[in-house]
Design a protein around this motif. Sequence first.
Motif, PDB file in Angstrom:
ATOM      1  N   THR A  35       0.825  -1.201   0.000  1.00 32.05           N
ATOM      2  CA  THR A  35       0.000   0.000   0.000  1.00 32.05           C
ATOM      3  C   THR A  35       0.864   1.258   0.000  1.00 32.05           C
ATOM      4  O   THR A  35       0.603   2.205  -0.752  1.00 32.05           O
ATOM      5  N   LEU A  36       1.890   1.256   0.817  1.00 32.13           N
ATOM      6  CA  LEU A  36       2.791   2.411   0.848  1.00 32.13           C
ATOM      7  C   LEU A  36       3.488   2.608  -0.492  1.00 32.13           C
ATOM      8  O   LEU A  36       3.629   3.738  -0.972  1.00 32.13           O
ATOM      9  N   VAL A  37       3.916   1.514  -1.096  1.00 35.33           N
ATOM     10  CA  VAL A  37       4.618   1.604  -2.377  1.00 35.33           C
ATOM     11  C   VAL A  37       3.688   2.088  -3.483  1.00 35.33           C
ATOM     12  O   VAL A  37       4.068   2.912  -4.316  1.00 35.33           O
ATOM     13  N   THR A  38       2.472   1.592  -3.508  1.00 39.54           N
ATOM     14  CA  THR A  38       1.557   1.999  -4.574  1.00 39.54           C
ATOM     15  C   THR A  38       1.019   3.410  -4.387  1.00 39.54           C
ATOM     16  O   THR A  38       0.624   4.045  -5.364  1.00 39.54           O
ATOM     17  N   MET A  39       0.999   3.907  -3.171  1.00 47.89           N
ATOM     18  CA  MET A  39       0.524   5.267  -2.937  1.00 47.89           C
ATOM     19  C   MET A  39       1.623   6.306  -3.155  1.00 47.89           C
ATOM     20  O   MET A  39       1.325   7.477  -3.369  1.00 47.89           O
ATOM     21  N   ALA A  40       2.874   5.898  -3.113  1.00 50.41           N
ATOM     22  CA  ALA A  40       3.986   6.836  -3.257  1.00 50.41           C
ATOM     23  C   ALA A  40       3.948   7.604  -4.579  1.00 50.41           C
ATOM     24  O   ALA A  40       4.179   8.819  -4.582  1.00 50.41           O
ATOM     25  N   PRO A  41       3.670   6.967  -5.732  1.00 47.63           N
ATOM     26  CA  PRO A  41       3.638   7.751  -6.976  1.00 47.63           C
ATOM     27  C   PRO A  41       2.574   8.849  -6.993  1.00 47.63           C
ATOM     28  O   PRO A  41       2.733   9.854  -7.684  1.00 47.63           O
ATOM     29  N   LEU A  42       1.535   8.681  -6.231  1.00 52.99           N
ATOM     30  CA  LEU A  42       0.502   9.715  -6.173  1.00 52.99           C
ATOM     31  C   LEU A  42       1.032  10.986  -5.522  1.00 52.99           C
ATOM     32  O   LEU A  42       0.661  12.102  -5.902  1.00 52.99           O
ATOM     33  N   LEU A  59      -3.984  -7.566   0.315  1.00 49.94           N
ATOM     34  CA  LEU A  59      -3.417  -8.518   1.271  1.00 49.94           C
ATOM     35  C   LEU A  59      -3.531  -8.032   2.706  1.00 49.94           C
ATOM     36  O   LEU A  59      -3.496  -8.836   3.631  1.00 49.94           O
ATOM     37  N   MET A  60      -3.674  -6.733   2.893  1.00 51.94           N
ATOM     38  CA  MET A  60      -3.881  -6.230   4.256  1.00 51.94           C
ATOM     39  C   MET A  60      -5.158  -6.821   4.855  1.00 51.94           C
ATOM     40  O   MET A  60      -5.164  -7.302   5.987  1.00 51.94           O
ATOM     41  N   GLY A  61      -6.222  -6.793   4.090  1.00 52.24           N
ATOM     42  CA  GLY A  61      -7.486  -7.348   4.574  1.00 52.24           C
ATOM     43  C   GLY A  61      -7.421  -8.849   4.748  1.00 52.24           C
ATOM     44  O   GLY A  61      -7.951  -9.400   5.719  1.00 52.24           O
ATOM     45  N   VAL A  62      -6.741  -9.523   3.817  1.00 55.06           N
ATOM     46  CA  VAL A  62      -6.603 -10.978   3.920  1.00 55.06           C
ATOM     47  C   VAL A  62      -5.809 -11.344   5.163  1.00 55.06           C
ATOM     48  O   VAL A  62      -6.155 -12.280   5.897  1.00 55.06           O
ATOM     49  N   GLY A  63      -4.744 -10.598   5.428  1.00 58.36           N
ATOM     50  CA  GLY A  63      -3.942 -10.856   6.631  1.00 58.36           C
ATOM     51  C   GLY A  63      -4.725 -10.625   7.905  1.00 58.36           C
ATOM     52  O   GLY A  63      -4.616 -11.387   8.867  1.00 58.36           O
TER      53      GLY A  63
END
Length: 86
Positions: A35-42, A59-63
């Motif tokens: 999540t952190l990696v995918t939000m960084a480009p924004l 995967l956060m929700g799955v975990g």
Amino acid sequence: MRDKTQLNSRAAESGPGDGLVKAGGIVFVVGAIATLVTMAPLFLGTDPFPSVAYAVCMLMGVGFLLAAAGVLRGIAVQRRQARSAT
């Protein structure tokens, strides 16, 4: 003297849901990092990642669900043990 005391045998052994809780924690952390990696480009103004990268964030929700299932499994086993003891 503390270094010579014995560990509690109950604390040393793992319970029935401990594996699910540990696995859920690991999967949650992987999802949080994704999540952190995918939000960084924004925030950096670069091109966003493909849609598959955002799916990894789930995967956060799955975990969380894995860990919750482990906790509920441990509770169920302890309740069964308590009922059989009485």
